[in-house]
Design a protein around this motif. Structure first.
Motif, PDB file in Angstrom:
ATOM      1  N   ARG A   1       3.817   1.552  -1.137  1.00 50.07           N
ATOM      2  CA  ARG A   1       4.449   1.708  -2.440  1.00 50.07           C
ATOM      3  C   ARG A   1       3.475   2.342  -3.443  1.00 50.07           C
ATOM      4  NH1 ARG A   1       6.034  -2.542  -5.799  1.00 50.07           N
ATOM      5  NH2 ARG A   1       5.106  -3.947  -4.291  1.00 50.07           N
ATOM      6  N   SER A   2       2.240   1.853  -3.419  1.00 46.41           N
ATOM      7  CA  SER A   2       1.254   2.397  -4.353  1.00 46.41           C
ATOM      8  C   SER A   2       1.031   3.874  -4.087  1.00 46.41           C
ATOM      9  CB  SER A   2      -0.085   1.686  -4.211  1.00 46.41           C
ATOM     10  OG  SER A   2       0.110   0.349  -4.058  1.00 46.41           O
TER      11      SER A   2
ATOM     12  N   VAL B   1       0.840  -1.199   0.000  1.00 46.53           N
ATOM     13  CA  VAL B   1       0.000   0.000   0.000  1.00 46.53           C
ATOM     14  C   VAL B   1       0.868   1.239   0.000  1.00 46.53           C
ATOM     15  CG1 VAL B   1      -1.676   1.326   1.289  1.00 46.53           C
ATOM     16  CG2 VAL B   1      -1.945  -1.132   1.071  1.00 46.53           C
TER      17      VAL B   1
ATOM     18  N   LEU C   1       4.286   6.020  -5.083  1.00 49.40           N
ATOM     19  CA  LEU C   1       4.861   5.885  -6.414  1.00 49.40           C
ATOM     20  C   LEU C   1       4.637   7.157  -7.223  1.00 49.40           C
ATOM     21  CD1 LEU C   1       6.357   3.412  -7.255  1.00 49.40           C
ATOM     22  CD2 LEU C   1       4.438   2.774  -8.667  1.00 49.40           C
TER      23      LEU C   1
END
Lengths: 272, 242
Positions: A7-8, A5, A11
């Motif tokens: 990372r999302s 989560v 990003l």
């Protein structure tokens, strides 16, 4: 899981770019490959995204469903479909749709209308308040050049070009604008093939409109539609030549010599 | 919990009611360029959920006040055919279709390069011909194919699939009864088979662990769908080449 989560959420382009500095430059897609949006074309900073491609961090990806072309460091994708976006200097076929006291509004088969001002269309002096429909009237079709395009996509046309003319008679075809170069061929080779076999004069607008007149128009129409359908394949000129020869033979026709002669006369090639 | 018409169990002997494993899709059918009149079109079926999408444009936008001088505007219309459901659904827009149009539009807005077409509009029409759960997913997948087919510049394709919880287990691609009588239904859309999520709608209650398990499953499912979408777009031209 939590990492996923995070990372999302984190990003973002900026963060990506710092990390990936050691990527080795390489071309992933080959020339004439068919790619779809988001397909990886090349890695590393040694390649540049041309038209139809974009850079995402260290990668170059495709914007379109199209054919890959490479030119030195540039990676280009030629789309297989799409609308015409006017560019200054393009020759286009335009429909006169509306008229104002000093300009015409034309449809150029694009999301944007183009205007043709009297000063760019007529070489003689036009009195103020004169009826300009004597030059071009609503419903007529012209071949004109795009004079300029503003950032807000306001398009101006000009008739101040040796090719510009009013198109009378014949028939009009609509093809995909990105396939126009194939209909023209290398240095006009494809137009030349159709002209010599069918005696039809072709005027091709960059906006995907093709005007055909004279000779075996029906046969020439078939040829143009065939080119549009097979635009992404190689060896097309030879296949079109073969197709036209077969069709002529099947119908028991010969290339119309009179038409070819007439075309040569119009183009001033008769004495050569 | 007992609802009228609810089956006793949604998972029997480790298999779902239609004989699938927990992590299986229903049979998927894709097509591109299936409508001749539209500039771009796509078809996407999850089993008996059939969606068709058509893209028109970029084209001139009227009324003029709706135009954006710096970028194109996206309009998305999701509708269900009256005959698509078991009980006739009233034709035209509903509260539900307005919501789905909005979330689909927002998901697709993440990938389109709007700034290439100032003042213009891109119209997407999604029609559900037959509904059996996951219609927004099928519609969004069809719309992504249609956009690529129409030659609209995009960062990547959007892929979507549903996950849910039935009989206490996380399963992929909810179908008919599972959607009606299951515990949870989640629609997830990602960009280009990565874990960048552009649509996430959850209906039901899940624990934190279950939620992450479901999302991981959905992201994997979306990646599979993304491959299929790309394949169907490219194959259309490759087939002709040979």
């Amino acid at each position: 899981m939590v990492q996923f989560v995070l990372r999302s959420c984190l990003l973002k382009e900026g963060k990506n770019m710092v990390e990936l500095k050691t990527v080795k430059s390489e071309l992933v897609a080959k020339e004439r490959d068919i790619v779809s949006p988001g397909d990886l074309l090349a890695r590393g900073l040694d390649f540049l995204p041309g038209s139809g491609a974009y850079r995402a961090g260290q990668e170059i990806k495709s914007k379109y469903l199209g054919l890959v072309k490479t030119k030195d460091r540039l990676v280009i994708v030629v789309p297989l479909s799409g609308v015409y976006i006017p560019k200054s200097g393009d020759g286009v076929i335009a429909f006169i749709e509306d008229m104002q006291p000093t300009f015409w509004i034309t449809n150029i088969n694009s999301p944007y209308d183009a205007i043709l001002q009297v000063g760019e269309a007529v070489s003689e002096y036009v009195e103020q308040g004169a009826d300009i429909s004597v030059y071009y009237d609503i419903g007529e079709v012209i071949y004109a050049k795009v004079l300029d395009v503003t950032r807000g996509k306001q398009v101006r046309l000009t008739m101040n070009d040796y090719k510009a003319k009013k198109l009378v008679g014949g028939r009009l075809l609509t093809i995909t604008p990105s396939k126009v170069p194939r209909v023209i061929g290398k240095e006009g080779s494809m137009i030349e093939v159709i002209r010599s076999k069918t005696g039809t004069m072709l005027t091709v607008g960059q906006n995907g409109l093709v005007w055909l007149k004279g000779g075996y128009e029906g046969l020439a129409t078939k040829a143009v539609l065939m080119i549009e359908k097979e635009a992404h394949t190689e060896g097309l000129t030879d296949r079109v030549t073969e197709f036209l020869e077969n069709e002529l033979a099947a119908a028991g026709l010969k290339p119309p010599a009179a038409e070819v002669k007439m075309i040569k006369k119009v183009r001033g090639e008769e004495n050569e | 919990m007992s609802k009228i018409g609810a089956p006793e169990k949604l998972i029997v002997n480790g298999k779902r009611l239609d004989g699938r494993e927990l992590k299986d899709f229903r049979p998927i059918v894709l097509e591109s360029g299936n409508l001749k009149r539209a500039l771009g079109s796509g078809l996407f079926n999850f089993g008996s959920t059939h969606a068709i999408a058509a893209v028109y444009g970029p084209r001139n936008l009227h009324p003029k006040w709706m135009q954006d001088p710096s970028r194109a505007v996206l309009r998305c219309t999701y509708t269900m055919a009256p005959f698509s459901t078991t009980e006739r659904s009233r034709p035209g827009h509903s509260r539900r279709s307005t919501e789905i149009s909005k979330v689909v539009k927002e998901a697709l807005s993440q990938v389109i390069f709007f700034e290439e077409f100032p003042k213009a509009v891109i119209d997407i029409f999604i029609e559900i011909v037959q509904a059996n759960a996951s219609t927004r997913c099928a519609g969004l997948n069809a719309a992504a194919i249609a956009l690529a087919d129409a030659g609209i510049p995009m960062r990547d394709l959007v892929s979507c699939c549903s996950v849910g919880k039935i009989d206490g287990k996380i399963a992929l691609d909810m179908a008919g009864l599972e959607d009606n009588f299951g515990d949870v239904d989640i629609a997830v859309a990602t960009v280009g088979g990565t874990d960048k999520v552009v649509l996430l709608q959850l209906d039901g209650i899940l624990s934190k662990e279950e939620f992450f398990e479901a999302i991981d499953l959905a992201v994997d499912g979306c990646a599979k769908i993304n491959d299929m979408q790309k394949k169907v777009l490219v194959e259309k031209y490759r087939g002709e080449e040979k």
